[in-house]
Every structure is written in structure tokens, then in C-alpha cells.
Design a protein around this motif. Structure first.
Motif, PDB file in Angstrom:
ATOM      1  N   ALA A  42       0.817  -1.215   0.000  1.00 44.22           N
ATOM      2  CA  ALA A  42       0.000   0.000   0.000  1.00 44.22           C
ATOM      3  C   ALA A  42       0.849   1.263   0.000  1.00 44.22           C
ATOM      4  CB  ALA A  42      -0.929   0.005   1.213  1.00 44.22           C
ATOM      5  N   GLY A  43       2.192   1.108   0.008  1.00 46.56           N
ATOM      6  CA  GLY A  43       3.084   2.260  -0.063  1.00 46.56           C
ATOM      7  C   GLY A  43       3.774   2.622   1.225  1.00 46.56           C
ATOM      8  N   LEU A  44       3.532   1.866   2.299  1.00 50.48           N
ATOM      9  CA  LEU A  44       4.196   2.161   3.564  1.00 50.48           C
ATOM     10  C   LEU A  44       5.596   1.557   3.561  1.00 50.48           C
ATOM     11  CD1 LEU A  44       1.075   2.443   4.220  1.00 50.48           C
ATOM     12  CD2 LEU A  44       1.715   1.958   6.577  1.00 50.48           C
ATOM     13  N   SER A  45       6.478   2.127   4.371  1.00 47.34           N
ATOM     14  CA  SER A  45       7.845   1.628   4.457  1.00 47.34           C
ATOM     15  C   SER A  45       7.873   0.291   5.188  1.00 47.34           C
ATOM     16  CB  SER A  45       8.722   2.627   5.202  1.00 47.34           C
ATOM     17  OG  SER A  45       8.335   2.711   6.568  1.00 47.34           O
ATOM     18  N   ALA A  46       8.988  -0.414   5.035  1.00 46.52           N
ATOM     19  CA  ALA A  46       9.137  -1.689   5.728  1.00 46.52           C
ATOM     20  C   ALA A  46       9.109  -1.501   7.238  1.00 46.52           C
ATOM     21  CB  ALA A  46      10.451  -2.357   5.304  1.00 46.52           C
ATOM     22  N   GLU A  47       9.722  -0.408   7.727  1.00 48.45           N
ATOM     23  CA  GLU A  47       9.743  -0.141   9.157  1.00 48.45           C
ATOM     24  C   GLU A  47       8.330   0.119   9.677  1.00 48.45           C
ATOM     25  OE1 GLU A  47      11.659   1.257   6.927  1.00 48.45           O
ATOM     26  OE2 GLU A  47      13.656   0.482   7.456  1.00 48.45           O
ATOM     27  N   ALA A  48       7.564   0.923   8.932  1.00 52.01           N
ATOM     28  CA  ALA A  48       6.192   1.207   9.356  1.00 52.01           C
ATOM     29  C   ALA A  48       5.336  -0.052   9.324  1.00 52.01           C
ATOM     30  CB  ALA A  48       5.578   2.285   8.472  1.00 52.01           C
ATOM     31  N   ALA A  49       5.523  -0.878   8.289  1.00 50.77           N
ATOM     32  CA  ALA A  49       4.753  -2.121   8.195  1.00 50.77           C
ATOM     33  C   ALA A  49       5.072  -3.050   9.362  1.00 50.77           C
ATOM     34  CB  ALA A  49       5.049  -2.816   6.873  1.00 50.77           C
ATOM     35  N   GLY A  50       6.349  -3.137   9.719  1.00 52.07           N
ATOM     36  CA  GLY A  50       6.730  -3.968  10.859  1.00 52.07           C
ATOM     37  C   GLY A  50       6.165  -3.447  12.161  1.00 52.07           C
ATOM     38  N   LEU A  51       6.153  -2.137  12.320  1.00 50.55           N
ATOM     39  CA  LEU A  51       5.611  -1.550  13.538  1.00 50.55           C
ATOM     40  C   LEU A  51       4.108  -1.793  13.640  1.00 50.55           C
ATOM     41  CD1 LEU A  51       6.277   0.113  16.044  1.00 50.55           C
ATOM     42  CD2 LEU A  51       5.926   2.184  14.705  1.00 50.55           C
ATOM     43  N   LEU A  52       3.412  -1.663  12.528  1.00 51.31           N
ATOM     44  CA  LEU A  52       1.971  -1.911  12.525  1.00 51.31           C
ATOM     45  C   LEU A  52       1.664  -3.368  12.857  1.00 51.31           C
ATOM     46  CD1 LEU A  52       1.098   0.207   9.390  1.00 51.31           C
ATOM     47  CD2 LEU A  52       0.142   0.583  11.662  1.00 51.31           C
TER      48      LEU A  52
END
Length: 418
Positions: free
Chosen positions: A266-276
Motif C-alpha cells: 500500500a506504499g508504507l515503508s518496511a519499518e512502518a509495516a513492521g511496527l503496525l
């Protein structure tokens, strides 16, 4: 002077102080053993994902073998869990859990030493077998040791399970770095945690005065039921529990396996995806305890099952419509929905009349449920691969929330099996 009438305790040859002393240490020991065992029920699975790329490179594992490895937990939980009741009748629930913890410790210690992909997958069966047995028998120990606090204790060890899962996922990479980038040491370190549980359960198994320390059977067995398994398989409550367990497991495996990729696509970074993704796991720590405590006080858990299903339906619908618009909200909704796992365990403990029934019911519901859960993540991956986006997979997951709610409504009714 005439001596006073003996108390009931004196008539059985035990004084009140001795009874208090005998009982006093068993509750804390059983609680500590439950919590330590629960912490060890997921690191074998969740510690591998963060270093899977390094593992595949070192042992020569193909993508097909990696896919087999991803499906191995559900297969082991389904196939090996059915042996738990028979083993518990012979060795006692606590004794089998002690052996299960030893299998987890040995398996996690040996797995990093595997030189090739086939051996790595084969050795992985050992800790997963231990987890499968403990999965089935921990609700039994709760029923036997804490019959008046099934919901609260189930919530407590579910909280510990979530804590162990999220900690292993978050700490394995730093552990690997601390050992000079050696993934073998990072994975093998989790064997130490499992080894801590073995003596606790060994002590609990030696306690022959408690029902958990011996094979689960009533004091007066009465007529022997020649086919308790077949009778259980004809019970609609048992099937409702199995269906509910399987559908919530399907959702959990899809979230574990695919949610970070959904957010990244969806366009989020890998770090943001991991945090979510971490949010969905960490929410289970406090919510599992709270949910188990509340469910244990209610004779009917149907409303809770329906509410959790609606949270999941809303989360998948949000991801389908606009994954990047409110990712934190979708993650929270799915994190709440995944708390259907402790609810399923609580209902298993409350639907059985006694420890022996809970043993059979836990094995049936979990083994059948895990079998039902195996195709879900595979089908989601296939839809994603051939469709090129997440709309069809997310529509499938949203639609599966409807039968999950229906099964929860049936399983949550104030009925008992056996």
C-alpha cells in the motif's frame, strides 16, 4: 475433660495447618509453570521469520521448502495434538507437558545445527510437536488446578503466550547481532527459555495429590464409555468449538504471514509495516488477560465472539477499501479480533464438565481446527499471486468472519459437553 469433636480435617488425619501448608505451594507453582510454559508456545515459530532469509541462504532452502516450513506448525498442531489425551491418561497432564517443554528445548537447541534444508525442516518438527501437546493440555491443567478461575487463568497464560510470540519476533534479530551476526546463535538462544520450564513441570508432575499430577480420570469412573471420541465427534457444541478455533486460527496465520506485505504494497515503508504488525501482536498481551477474565465470569460467551468477529470484519473491510488511509486503525481492529484465540481456549475449558472431558474436547477442537486452518493462508497467497493485488484475498478474509461469528454464537452458548 471431654475433648472437642474432631474437625473434618482431623477425621481424615490432616490438621488445618498441614492442609493449608500442603495446598499453599501448589497454586503458585501451577501458576508459575503455566506462565513459563505459555511463553514458550510461540518462539519456535515467530523467531524464525525475522532471520528466514539468512537461514535459507545458509542451508540452501528453496522457496518451496520455506513454504512447507511456514505450514508446518498448523500441520503438527493438528496431527500431533490428537495424541495428547491418550498420553495424559497414561502419564498425567503435567507429566506430558514436562516432556513437551523438554522437546521444545532440545528441538530449539538442535535446529540451528542442521546442515541442510531437509534436516532443518525435520528437526523443526520436534519443538512443534512439544508445542502441539502443550497447546492441548494447558487448558486441562487450568481446569484441574483452577476450576473456579478458568477464565482468569486462561487469560493470564494467553497474555504470556502473546508476550512470548511478540518478544521472539522482536528480539531474535538483536540477539543475532549480539552474537556477531550468527543467526544460529540467535535462534538457538530460545532453547534456554524452554529449559527453564522443564523443572517446574517436573515438580508439578510429581505432585500426586493433585489431579493434574496423574492421569485425568474421575475417582469413581462408573460405566466405561467404549467410544468417547466418537461420541464427542457427534456433539454439535464440540464441532462449533472446532469451527470457531479453525476460523480464528486462519485469520491469525494470515495476519502473521501477510499483514506486513499488505501495508508495504500500500506504499508504507518496511519499518512502518513492521511496527503496525507489532501493534496487532502487542495488543493481545493486555487484551488476552482482560478478555479471559471477563469471559470466565459469563455463562454465555456468544456476545463476545460476535463482537470480536465484527472487529475483524471492520479491519479487513478497511484494508480492502483504503489500506493506507488509516493503517493504525486497521491494525488495532485486527489486533482486537485476534483475541478470539484466548476466548476459544476459555470456552473449551468451560464447555467440559471435568478434566477428562476438557482433555478430549481440547484435543478435538484444536486438532480439527488447525486442520481447517491449513488451506486459508495458502489460498490467500494464491489469490494474491494470481490476482496481483489484495482485494480478492481481503474480500475472502472478510467473508470468513461471517461463519466465524456464527460458530462463536453456537460455541459460546451455556452448554456443556460430556
Amino acid at each position: 475433660m471431654m475433648s472437642p469433636m474432631p474437625t473434618p480435617n482431623e477425621e481424615t488425619g490432616r490438621s488445618r495447618p498441614m492442609t493449608a501448608r500442603r495446598v499453599g505451594w501448589r497454586g503458585p507453582l501451577a501458576a508459575a509453570a503455566l506462565l513459563v510454559a505459555a511463553v514458550n508456545l510461540r518462539p519456535a515459530v515467530t523467531s524464525l521469520g525475522p532471520v528466514l532469509e539468512e537461514v535459507r541462504a545458509d542451508v540452501g532452502m528453496s522457496a518451496t521448502a520455506a513454504g512447507l516450513l511456514a505450514s508446518l506448525p498448523a500441520v503438527c498442531f493438528a496431527v500431533i495434538g490428537v495424541a495428547a489425551p491418550r498420553l495424559a491418561r497414561r502419564y498425567g497432564a503435567a507429566g506430558v507437558v514436562a516432556l513437551a517443554m523438554a522437546a521444545i528445548a532440545v528441538g530449539l537447541a538442535l535446529r540451528p545445527l542442521a546442515a541442510g534444508a531437509a534436516l532443518f525442516v525435520a528437526v523443526s518438527v520436534l519443538p512443534l510437536a512439544g508445542i502441539a501437546l502443550a497447546n492441548v493440555l494447558l487448558p486441562v491443567v487450568v481446569k484441574e488446578r483452577f476450576p473456579g478461575r478458568v477464565g482468569g487463568m486462561t487469560g493470564l497464560y494467553s497474555m504470556s503466550l502473546n508476550l512470548g510470540a511478540s518478544t521472539a519476533a522482536a528480539v531474535t534479530v538483536p540477539l543475532t547481532g549480539a552474537f556477531g551476526g550468527d543467526w544460529r546463535a540467535g535462534l538457538g538462544a530460545w532453547a534456554v527459555l524452554a529449559a527453564v520450564a522443564v523443572p517446574l513441570w517436573g515438580l508439578l508432575a510429581r505432585d500426586r495429590s493433585g489431579t493434574a499430577g496423574r492421569a485425568a480420570r474421575p475417582a469413581d469412573p462408573g460405566p466405561v464409555d467404549p467410544a468417547p471420541g466418537r461420541r464427542l465427534a457427534r456433539d454439535p457444541v464440540a464441532w462449533a468449538l472446532a469451527a470457531y478455533f479453525g476460523l480464528q486460527a486462519t485469520a491469525a496465520y494470515v495476519v502473521i504471514g501477510w499483514l506486513p506485505q499488505i501495508f508495504r504494497d500500500a506504499g508504507l515503508s518496511a519499518e512502518a509495516a513492521g511496527l503496525l504488525f507489532a501493534v496487532t501482536s502487542l495488543l493481545g498481551v493486555p487484551l488476552s488477560f482482560a478478555l479471559g477474565a471477563v469471559a470466565g465470569r459469563l455463562p454465555n460467551q456468544s456476545g463476545l465472539a460476535a463482537a470480536l468477529g465484527l472487529f475483524g470484519l471492520a479491519g479487513y473491510a478497511g484494508l480492502w477499501a483504503a489500506p493506507a488511509a488509516a493503517p493504525w486503525l486497521w491494525a488495532v481492529l485486527l489486533g482486537v479480533a485476534n483475541c478470539s484465540f484466548p476466548l476459544a481456549l476459555t470456552m473449551i475449558g468451560m464447555r467440559g464438565r471435568d478434566g477428562a472431558t476438557v482433555t478430549r474436547l481440547s484435543a478435538f477442537a484444536q486438532s480439527t481446527g488447525y486442520l481447517l486452518s491449513i488451506p486459508g493462508p495458502v489460498l490467500v497467497g494464491a489469490l494474491y499471486q494470481y490476482g496481483g493485488d489484495w482485494r480478492a484475498p481481503l474480500a475472502l478474509m472478510a467473508s470468513l468472519m461471517l461463519p466465524q461469528i456464527a460458530a462463536g454464537l453456537l460455541a459460546g452458548r451455556d452448554r456443556q459437553v460430556g
